[in-house]
Design an enzyme around this catalytic site. Sequence first.
Site, mmCIF file in Angstrom:
data_model
loop_
_atom_site.group_PDB
_atom_site.id
_atom_site.type_symbol
_atom_site.label_atom_id
_atom_site.label_comp_id
_atom_site.label_asym_id
_atom_site.label_seq_id
_atom_site.Cartn_x
_atom_site.Cartn_y
_atom_site.Cartn_z
ATOM 1 N N HIS A 189 0.814 -1.217 0.000
ATOM 2 C CA HIS A 189 0.000 0.000 0.000
ATOM 3 C C HIS A 189 0.845 1.263 0.000
ATOM 4 O O HIS A 189 0.410 2.301 -0.476
ATOM 5 C CB HIS A 189 -1.012 -0.040 1.138
ATOM 6 C CG HIS A 189 -2.154 -0.934 0.801
ATOM 7 N ND1 HIS A 189 -2.181 -2.258 1.154
ATOM 8 C CD2 HIS A 189 -3.259 -0.715 0.045
ATOM 9 C CE1 HIS A 189 -3.262 -2.810 0.655
ATOM 10 N NE2 HIS A 189 -3.938 -1.905 -0.010
ATOM 11 N N ARG A 297 -10.416 4.055 -0.539
ATOM 12 C CA ARG A 297 -9.866 3.183 0.517
ATOM 13 C C ARG A 297 -10.025 3.906 1.853
ATOM 14 O O ARG A 297 -9.165 4.677 2.254
ATOM 15 C CB ARG A 297 -8.395 2.901 0.252
ATOM 16 C CG ARG A 297 -8.096 2.014 -0.943
ATOM 17 C CD ARG A 297 -6.595 1.724 -1.017
ATOM 18 N NE ARG A 297 -6.295 0.637 -1.929
ATOM 19 C CZ ARG A 297 -5.875 0.811 -3.194
ATOM 20 N NH1 ARG A 297 -5.718 2.023 -3.679
ATOM 21 N NH2 ARG A 297 -5.608 -0.230 -3.953
ATOM 22 N N ARG A 333 -15.420 2.036 -0.170
ATOM 23 C CA ARG A 333 -15.160 0.671 0.308
ATOM 24 C C ARG A 333 -15.072 0.690 1.823
ATOM 25 O O ARG A 333 -14.393 1.535 2.403
ATOM 26 C CB ARG A 333 -13.846 0.151 -0.271
ATOM 27 C CG ARG A 333 -13.565 -1.276 0.186
ATOM 28 C CD ARG A 333 -12.313 -1.825 -0.438
ATOM 29 N NE ARG A 333 -11.118 -1.224 0.098
ATOM 30 C CZ ARG A 333 -9.889 -1.521 -0.330
ATOM 31 N NH1 ARG A 333 -9.728 -2.385 -1.307
ATOM 32 N NH2 ARG A 333 -8.840 -0.958 0.198
ATOM 33 N N GLU A 432 -11.680 -10.307 -5.178
ATOM 34 C CA GLU A 432 -10.231 -10.344 -4.986
ATOM 35 C C GLU A 432 -9.759 -11.634 -4.322
ATOM 36 O O GLU A 432 -8.570 -11.832 -4.107
ATOM 37 C CB GLU A 432 -9.764 -9.120 -4.193
ATOM 38 C CG GLU A 432 -10.486 -8.894 -2.887
ATOM 39 C CD GLU A 432 -10.062 -7.595 -2.169
ATOM 40 O OE1 GLU A 432 -9.019 -7.024 -2.513
ATOM 41 O OE2 GLU A 432 -10.791 -7.183 -1.242
ATOM 42 N N ASN A 455 -4.901 -6.679 -7.219
ATOM 43 C CA ASN A 455 -3.715 -6.738 -6.348
ATOM 44 C C ASN A 455 -3.764 -7.957 -5.451
ATOM 45 O O ASN A 455 -2.798 -8.718 -5.343
ATOM 46 C CB ASN A 455 -3.623 -5.488 -5.473
ATOM 47 C CG ASN A 455 -3.675 -4.225 -6.282
ATOM 48 O OD1 ASN A 455 -3.379 -4.246 -7.464
ATOM 49 N ND2 ASN A 455 -4.052 -3.125 -5.666
ATOM 50 N N ASP A 456 -4.895 -8.118 -4.784
ATOM 51 C CA ASP A 456 -5.025 -9.290 -3.923
ATOM 52 C C ASP A 456 -5.283 -10.547 -4.733
ATOM 53 O O ASP A 456 -4.759 -11.610 -4.421
ATOM 54 C CB ASP A 456 -6.157 -9.083 -2.904
ATOM 55 C CG ASP A 456 -5.669 -8.276 -1.709
ATOM 56 O OD1 ASP A 456 -4.574 -8.576 -1.215
ATOM 57 O OD2 ASP A 456 -6.374 -7.345 -1.290
ATOM 58 N N ARG A 466 2.158 -10.205 -1.904
ATOM 59 C CA ARG A 466 2.395 -8.939 -2.616
ATOM 60 C C ARG A 466 3.419 -8.053 -1.921
ATOM 61 O O ARG A 466 3.880 -7.062 -2.481
ATOM 62 C CB ARG A 466 1.061 -8.192 -2.825
ATOM 63 C CG ARG A 466 0.405 -7.704 -1.560
ATOM 64 C CD ARG A 466 -1.051 -7.317 -1.777
ATOM 65 N NE ARG A 466 -1.264 -5.907 -1.996
ATOM 66 C CZ ARG A 466 -2.461 -5.321 -2.006
ATOM 67 N NH1 ARG A 466 -3.567 -6.027 -1.854
ATOM 68 N NH2 ARG A 466 -2.592 -4.039 -2.192
ATOM 69 N N CYS A 503 -10.492 -2.363 -10.214
ATOM 70 C CA CYS A 503 -9.872 -1.281 -9.440
ATOM 71 C C CYS A 503 -8.490 -1.644 -8.924
ATOM 72 O O CYS A 503 -7.871 -0.858 -8.223
ATOM 73 C CB CYS A 503 -10.778 -0.838 -8.301
ATOM 74 S SG CYS A 503 -11.018 -2.092 -7.042
HETATM 75 C C1 PEP Z 1 -6.934 -4.966 -4.703
HETATM 76 O O1 PEP Z 1 -6.709 -5.867 -3.896
HETATM 77 O O2 PEP Z 1 -6.721 -5.076 -5.924
HETATM 78 C C2 PEP Z 1 -7.441 -3.670 -4.255
HETATM 79 C C3 PEP Z 1 -7.814 -2.741 -5.111
HETATM 80 O O3 PEP Z 1 -7.489 -3.440 -2.922
HETATM 81 P P1 PEP Z 1 -6.221 -3.126 -2.012
HETATM 82 O O4 PEP Z 1 -5.050 -2.837 -2.920
HETATM 83 O O5 PEP Z 1 -6.582 -1.946 -1.165
HETATM 84 O O6 PEP Z 1 -6.040 -4.371 -1.226
HETATM 85 MG MG MG Z 2 -7.479 -5.784 -1.896
#
Ligand code: PEP
Ligand code: MG
Length: 578
Positions: A189, A297, A333, A432, A455-456, A466, A503
């Site tokens: 993040h 977020r 979210r 995710e 991402n997740d 990650r 996203c």
């Molecule tokens: C994701 O997981 O792709 C996402 C957008 O949420 P975050 O990066 O906040 O976990």
């Molecule tokens: Mg996520």
Amino acid sequence: MIQGISGAAGVAIGKAFVLPSWEWDLPDQKMDVVDLAKEFERLYEGIRTSRNEIETIKQEFNEVVGPEESSIFDAHLAILEDPVFMSEIQGIIERQYKAAEVAVKEAIDHFVTMFDLLDDEYMKERALDIKDVGNRLLKHLLGAPEITLPSDTQPYILVAKELSPSQLAHLNPNYVLGIVTLIGGKTSHSAIMARALGIPMVSGLENSVNLPVQTGDTLIINGDEGTVYVNPSEKMMEKYKRIRNQQQRKKEQLQVLAKVDAVTKDGIIMNLAANISSTKELEMALRHGAKGVGLFRTEFLYMDRPTFPSIEEQYEVYRHVVERAGGYSVVIRTLDIGGDKQLDYLPLAEEENPFLGYRAIRISLDLKDLFKAQLTAILRASVHGKVKIMYPMISSIDEIREANQVLREAMKDLDQQGIAYDKDIQIGIMIEVPAAVVIADLLAAEVDFFSIGTNDLVQYVLAVDRMNEQIAHLYHPFHPSILRMLKMTADAAHTAGIDISVCGELAGDERAVPIWLELGIHNLSMSPQSLLRVKHRLLNTCAEDAKAVAKSCIAMSKSHDIEAKLEEFIEENAERLN
Ligand code: PEP
Ligand code: MG
């Protein structure tokens, strides 16, 4: 040259400021009995200094936020006078001949563990207070300096072992030229935030146990290639100044696209919204022509403060964002902490696998009062524009239903109080977790929209943490398994007739444009800094050609070949920026 991982694109040149680490080094030798009196004197001196410090902070806080919030410091002052806490510390010094700082540390651990075991929110909060006060006392006993960033007058490159998202949230992007960290991957993040703010970042420095840089060193960081040069030659400096200026020119060229619609050469319109985590990022997004917010977020509202934000405080922030979005929708979210995002005042137990642990919707469904407070604030903000609610990390229908039950309770309370909200507010979920993809058809029947969090999803599907720089080379968003999962999710959404967007960071990768066109995904939400580049790509793309390319990519068996094909397509259709 030091090789790391690209965190956020761009070249930065400037002086380093190295953030000292917070780890304490405690003495381990026992004391001589004749030194006991001296040790007590040190302890009392530390208590006096801590008390003065807390009183000053309390006064400052009082002036800024008022007496109610600052009363937390009365609790801190009381701990310094608490006979039980103090006699525990004194007992350890007296009976075990341990140094004052060791005694304080052991006393903190003792009380924190004890209070944590009690199933009582009030006592858990007391444990936090003890930790906070104890750490302050420790800091004085150890003579550790207060860590402050250099005054915001001299731009610098921030170098740290690790940078938490909340530390990053405090930085003034006008003065931070770049960031270097030892730890962290591309979708940590902190990296996501650095990208949102347009600050070049290199993380995961290869094989470096200690920071190879000192405050005052001149650095070049190349966020595109993940490289760092310490005290470079004149020739190097010239070369990178040229690259930096060229990047600046490209940014300026792209800026003219802010007001242009994102549409392909053959007329397919894309809705490009922004991912934000603060109002600072919202302003950046608006400057880059974002059509609303596709992912807010909200966890960053909860960070860097002593307690949970009240409904009123949250409502004010949500309302501000919704009003600034000027008629475009804002997807809020609900709290997504855990993993690499922590709250100081909500101690989460150490976990072997935090990303597979107590996080996101799991915490919200466990701490329902907290969840309901957030939903209430969102509902109240929904009368000021177009608000949508999104639940993170959903893996089952039960979770959606349980979350909606809390939402209904929040609505009922508002009805009883006669407070208005959007009764037709749309509810969506992040896709995710791999399980959610597999049962996307079932989940689609429960919600108004999906938003794919790549991402997740990538870390869970490929089993590649990650945050772990050692395996960052295995983190492949264009892996065939991911493309198949994107397709499964999109197909399920289309069949059910619900909206779908992406996203995760992949949405901001211009190479992925053909994939979205082929899958019929016309809503993307991305880092504010990616908006114009993706728009530029769309403007130079013929959707029909792109779909054919994506079709062939989806049939391929290797990430590398898929990436090469997508890059080749960009080359062929490149209207180059100079
Ligand atoms: C994701 O997981 O792709 C996402 C957008 O949420 P975050 O990066 O906040 O976990
Ligand atoms: Mg996520």
